[in-house]
Design a protein around this motif. Structure first.
Motif, PDB file in Angstrom:
ATOM      1  N   ALA A 321       0.916  -1.193  -0.143  1.00 54.57           N
ATOM      2  CA  ALA A 321      -0.048   0.118   0.231  1.00 54.57           C
ATOM      3  C   ALA A 321       0.808   1.354   0.040  1.00 54.57           C
ATOM      4  CB  ALA A 321      -0.999  -0.034   1.280  1.00 54.57           C
ATOM      5  N   VAL A 322       0.293   2.291  -0.803  1.00 52.28           N
ATOM      6  CA  VAL A 322       1.204   3.304  -0.795  1.00 52.28           C
ATOM      7  C   VAL A 322       0.374   4.649  -0.245  1.00 52.28           C
ATOM      8  CG1 VAL A 322       2.155   5.352  -2.157  1.00 52.28           C
ATOM      9  CG2 VAL A 322       2.758   2.887  -2.686  1.00 52.28           C
ATOM     10  N   PHE A 323       0.778   5.595   0.594  1.00 50.40           N
ATOM     11  CA  PHE A 323       0.245   6.600   1.113  1.00 50.40           C
ATOM     12  C   PHE A 323       0.764   7.927   0.782  1.00 50.40           C
ATOM     13  CE2 PHE A 323      -0.450   2.962   3.797  1.00 50.40           C
ATOM     14  CZ  PHE A 323      -1.906   2.927   4.159  1.00 50.40           C
ATOM     15  N   TYR A 324       0.142   8.953   0.231  1.00 53.96           N
ATOM     16  CA  TYR A 324       0.780   9.996  -0.373  1.00 53.96           C
ATOM     17  C   TYR A 324      -0.170  11.074   0.151  1.00 53.96           C
ATOM     18  CZ  TYR A 324       1.584  13.436  -3.888  1.00 53.96           C
ATOM     19  OH  TYR A 324       1.888  14.812  -4.701  1.00 53.96           O
ATOM     20  N   TYR A 325       0.448  12.396   0.273  1.00 52.65           N
ATOM     21  CA  TYR A 325      -0.121  13.705   0.413  1.00 52.65           C
ATOM     22  C   TYR A 325       0.759  14.879   0.002  1.00 52.65           C
ATOM     23  CZ  TYR A 325       2.733  14.943   4.451  1.00 52.65           C
ATOM     24  OH  TYR A 325       3.704  15.127   5.567  1.00 52.65           O
ATOM     25  N   GLU A 328      -2.347  19.701  -2.038  1.00 50.05           N
ATOM     26  CA  GLU A 328      -3.547  19.738  -2.511  1.00 50.05           C
ATOM     27  C   GLU A 328      -4.509  18.485  -2.140  1.00 50.05           C
ATOM     28  OE1 GLU A 328      -2.964  20.570  -6.634  1.00 50.05           O
ATOM     29  OE2 GLU A 328      -2.803  22.622  -6.072  1.00 50.05           O
ATOM     30  N   CYS A 329      -3.942  17.424  -1.873  1.00 48.38           N
ATOM     31  CA  CYS A 329      -4.672  16.341  -1.491  1.00 48.38           C
ATOM     32  C   CYS A 329      -3.925  15.212  -0.890  1.00 48.38           C
ATOM     33  CB  CYS A 329      -5.021  15.617  -3.074  1.00 48.38           C
ATOM     34  SG  CYS A 329      -3.626  15.232  -4.127  1.00 48.38           S
ATOM     35  N   GLN A 330      -4.564  14.113  -0.398  1.00 52.88           N
ATOM     36  CA  GLN A 330      -3.969  12.996   0.068  1.00 52.88           C
ATOM     37  C   GLN A 330      -4.602  11.702  -0.580  1.00 52.88           C
ATOM     38  OE1 GLN A 330      -3.772  10.784   4.640  1.00 52.88           O
ATOM     39  NE2 GLN A 330      -4.718  12.865   4.426  1.00 52.88           N
ATOM     40  N   LEU A 331      -3.915  10.789  -1.070  1.00 51.71           N
ATOM     41  CA  LEU A 331      -4.215   9.577  -1.714  1.00 51.71           C
ATOM     42  C   LEU A 331      -3.750   8.262  -1.223  1.00 51.71           C
ATOM     43  CD1 LEU A 331      -3.085  11.107  -5.342  1.00 51.71           C
ATOM     44  CD2 LEU A 331      -5.693  11.042  -4.310  1.00 51.71           C
ATOM     45  N   THR A 332      -4.664   7.224  -1.174  1.00 50.86           N
ATOM     46  CA  THR A 332      -4.136   6.129  -0.662  1.00 50.86           C
ATOM     47  C   THR A 332      -4.334   4.891  -2.083  1.00 50.86           C
ATOM     48  OG1 THR A 332      -4.828   6.433   1.383  1.00 50.86           O
ATOM     49  CG2 THR A 332      -4.339   4.112   0.811  1.00 50.86           C
ATOM     50  N   PHE A 333      -3.214   4.093  -2.185  1.00 52.58           N
ATOM     51  CA  PHE A 333      -3.407   3.019  -3.313  1.00 52.58           C
ATOM     52  C   PHE A 333      -2.895   1.837  -2.714  1.00 52.58           C
ATOM     53  CE2 PHE A 333      -1.879   7.179  -5.088  1.00 52.58           C
ATOM     54  CZ  PHE A 333      -2.720   7.181  -6.332  1.00 52.58           C
ATOM     55  N   THR A 334      -3.340   0.606  -3.180  1.00 55.38           N
ATOM     56  CA  THR A 334      -3.177  -0.613  -2.851  1.00 55.38           C
ATOM     57  C   THR A 334      -2.607  -1.210  -4.183  1.00 55.38           C
ATOM     58  OG1 THR A 334      -5.443  -1.336  -3.374  1.00 55.38           O
ATOM     59  CG2 THR A 334      -4.979  -0.816  -1.072  1.00 55.38           C
ATOM     60  N   GLU A 335      -1.702  -2.339  -4.051  1.00 55.05           N
ATOM     61  CA  GLU A 335      -1.116  -2.834  -5.269  1.00 55.05           C
ATOM     62  C   GLU A 335      -2.219  -3.401  -6.245  1.00 55.05           C
ATOM     63  OE1 GLU A 335       2.835  -5.838  -5.656  1.00 55.05           O
ATOM     64  OE2 GLU A 335       1.727  -5.912  -3.918  1.00 55.05           O
ATOM     65  N   VAL A 341      -7.756   4.227  -3.677  1.00 54.16           N
ATOM     66  CA  VAL A 341      -9.007   3.551  -3.116  1.00 54.16           C
ATOM     67  C   VAL A 341      -9.422   4.505  -2.006  1.00 54.16           C
ATOM     68  CG1 VAL A 341      -7.994   1.250  -3.234  1.00 54.16           C
ATOM     69  CG2 VAL A 341      -7.275   2.580  -1.175  1.00 54.16           C
ATOM     70  N   GLU A 342      -8.877   5.780  -1.649  1.00 53.94           N
ATOM     71  CA  GLU A 342      -9.201   6.556  -0.681  1.00 53.94           C
ATOM     72  C   GLU A 342      -8.471   7.994  -1.195  1.00 53.94           C
ATOM     73  OE1 GLU A 342      -8.537   5.805   3.229  1.00 53.94           O
ATOM     74  OE2 GLU A 342      -9.659   4.109   3.490  1.00 53.94           O
ATOM     75  N   MET A 343      -9.445   8.988  -1.005  1.00 56.28           N
ATOM     76  CA  MET A 343      -8.700  10.278  -1.264  1.00 56.28           C
ATOM     77  C   MET A 343      -9.288  11.233  -0.330  1.00 56.28           C
ATOM     78  SD  MET A 343      -9.148  12.587  -4.957  1.00 56.28           S
ATOM     79  CE  MET A 343      -8.390  14.073  -4.899  1.00 56.28           C
ATOM     80  N   VAL A 393      -2.491   8.652 -10.081  1.00 57.83           N
ATOM     81  CA  VAL A 393      -2.551   7.277 -10.387  1.00 57.83           C
ATOM     82  C   VAL A 393      -1.378   6.639 -10.319  1.00 57.83           C
ATOM     83  CG1 VAL A 393      -4.419   7.567 -12.188  1.00 57.83           C
ATOM     84  CG2 VAL A 393      -2.070   7.612 -12.988  1.00 57.83           C
ATOM     85  N   ALA A 394      -1.439   5.259  -9.783  1.00 57.35           N
ATOM     86  CA  ALA A 394      -0.179   4.520  -9.396  1.00 57.35           C
ATOM     87  C   ALA A 394       0.084   3.251 -10.766  1.00 57.35           C
ATOM     88  CB  ALA A 394      -0.415   3.652  -8.321  1.00 57.35           C
ATOM     89  N   ILE A 395       1.292   3.275 -11.599  1.00 54.83           N
ATOM     90  CA  ILE A 395       1.382   2.430 -12.458  1.00 54.83           C
ATOM     91  C   ILE A 395       2.215   1.401 -11.650  1.00 54.83           C
ATOM     92  CG2 ILE A 395       2.134   2.045 -14.766  1.00 54.83           C
ATOM     93  CD1 ILE A 395       1.757   5.229 -14.852  1.00 54.83           C
ATOM     94  N   TRP A 396       1.907   0.616 -11.214  1.00 53.74           N
ATOM     95  CA  TRP A 396       2.689  -0.799 -10.575  1.00 53.74           C
ATOM     96  C   TRP A 396       3.635  -1.351 -11.290  1.00 53.74           C
ATOM     97  CZ3 TRP A 396       2.499  -1.035  -5.374  1.00 53.74           C
ATOM     98  CH2 TRP A 396       1.288  -0.110  -4.460  1.00 53.74           C
ATOM     99  N   GLY A 397       4.746  -1.663 -10.685  1.00 53.65           N
ATOM    100  CA  GLY A 397       5.624  -2.520 -11.597  1.00 53.65           C
ATOM    101  C   GLY A 397       7.370  -1.635 -11.343  1.00 53.65           C
TER     102      GLY A 397
END
Length: 439
Positions: A321-325, A328-335, A341-343, A393-397
């Motif tokens: 999982a990646v948490f980012y802020y 202007e925003c806060q974002l949460t991504f899962t692999e 998945v959250e903003m 957006v998260a481009i996994w890899g």
């Protein structure tokens, strides 16, 4: 990475145990050259003044003033109750100044509410700087060497930020970014709070820096030490230094809890402090110095990433999982999922209901077209949005060995071998983006 250790030394009861825990913690931390920032109320400063003065001179310890504005705030609001116009509960006035319900869920008529809320906020803007200055005066009578800089609070409001700055302070400590009652929606690390809403990041830097209560969510020190949780959390942050320009780690250990630790847990705490002191990429400082470093190096809320592997031990192969802020925003991504998945949206949230900035109907990728041509990887994607908003957006890899050749994204960042992150600015309707990577 900046590391600051904070210890709360507040308690009207068990002051003997409080002093015992503080001395035990100080002896252990100072052995490894770790200064402590002591969070205290003005009325209890005298209890530890002699010890703190010695620790300041010998180890660089600093005091942090805990400010409780709620009684003063409620008293001001009750003034309107006496006039028979306002709800009895001051807490119904929402943190960002939006409309709050009156008794039994009734809202004031808009005109009346606006008038009295504006009058109340003006009153607080005048009174709070004087109140904070007076509280700091009590502390400096016990410790004349102390300089205003760091303050902390449980109950917060954007007017408190204004008052702290006016009183000469540089930061507000104590943000619980997942606490629905006070700070829900706030970033999980250091940030510049908005002048309009204390738990939102500001588009541009202001005078006050918001500081998390603690970087790892540790509730019980004894249980955490027995499970090696502090060490695991610290190592996660150290790993994340590789893709962050600035990263801070705030550790909080309550002095009363230290007084109650047994021999085994004290030994574990000692070993943990040894690990903190030995970390090569760690800069151990008192909180005021961390704040100065942030203000010097971060002209606005610094874009910050935290990559976690969900699960430990046998479950360590679970999704990341990646948490980012940022400002202007806060974002949460899962692999495996490109969209967050959250903003939390700090710029254009969902109207008056956006106390925490949460967005529940997030834009989706409607078209994704990756193509390879010789030494070039071209990623074209389209998203549809109902409004202008920050996004990502998260481009996994693993995209190691590639560099950015061209893109119309706001920013593109590599999170090690884990993913490529693209920060986007969306407009209403279809939004087309292209990211071109080359060897």
């Amino acid at each position: 990475m900046n590391y600051a250790l904070i210890s709360k030394v507040i308690g009207d009861r068990d002051r003997g145990k409080l002093r015992e825990g503080a001395r035990r913690l100080a002896k252990m931390a100072h052995k490894y050259g770790i200064p402590i920032t002591w969070a205290m109320a003005a009325d209890t400063a005298r209890t530890l003044a002699k010890d703190l003065t010695a620790w300041h001179n010998e180890s660089g310890d600093e005091p942090l003033l805990m400010v409780d504005i709620k009684p003063l705030w409620d008293a001001s609001w009750q003034h309107h109750v006496a006039r028979g116009q306002a709800p009895r509960d001051a807490s119904t006035q929402t943190q960002n100044g939006a409309r709050g319900p009156g008794p039994a869920g009734r809202a004031l008529p808009i005109g009346i509410e606006t008038e009295y809320l504006a009058e109340h906020l003006v009153n607080m803007r005048e009174k709070l700087p004087k109140f904070i200055t007076a509280e700091w005066g009590k502390l400096t009578r016990a410790m004349p060497w102390a300089e205003p800089g760091t303050a902390g609070a449980v109950w917060k409001h954007h007017v408190l930020l204004h008052a702290l700055e006016k009183a000469g302070f540089q930061c507000l400590w104590g943000y619980h970014h997942e606490n629905a009652e006070t700070d829900n929606g706030a970033p999980f690390g250091c940030f510049y709070p908005s002048a309009e809403q204390h738990n939102f990041s500001a588009p541009s830097a202001d005078g006050i820096v918001g500081i998390p209560y603690q970087s790892p969510p540790i509730e019980n020190v004894r249980a955490a030490l027995l499970n090696d949780t502090p060490l695991q959390q610290l190592n996660i942050y150290l790993e994340n230094c590789a893709w962050n320009r600035w990263l801070g780690y705030v550790e909080h250990i309550n002095a009363l809890e230290v007084a109650e630790l047994g021999e085994e847990t004290l030994e574990r705490l000692d070993a943990y402090f040894a690990h903190v002191a030995d970390a090569e990429t760690m800069k151990v400082v008192p909180l005021p110095e961390m704040v100065r470093d942030y203000r010097t190096n971060c002209q606005r809320t610094e874009p910050t990433f935290l990559l976690y592997r969900q699960g430990t031990g046998e479950c360590a192969t679970a999704k990341k999982a990646v948490f980012y802020y940022d400002a202007e925003c806060q974002l949460t991504f899962t692999e495996g999922t490109m969209e967050p998945v959250e903003m939390k949206n700090y710029v254009s949230p969902r109207g008056d209901a956006a106390i925490d900035g949460a967005e529940y109907h997030l834009p989706k990728i409607t078209q994704l077209l990756p193509t390879r041509q010789r030494s070039e990887l071209r990623i074209a994607l389209t998203l549809e949005s109902t409004k202008a908003m920050p996004y990502g957006v998260a481009i996994w890899g693993d995209h190691g060995g590639l560099r950015l050749a061209k893109s119309n994204a706001e920013a593109v960042a590599w999170i090690g071998e884990h993913l490529l992150f693209a920060r986007l600015a969306l407009q209403p309707g279809n939004n087309a983006f292209e990211i071109i990577l080359t060897i």
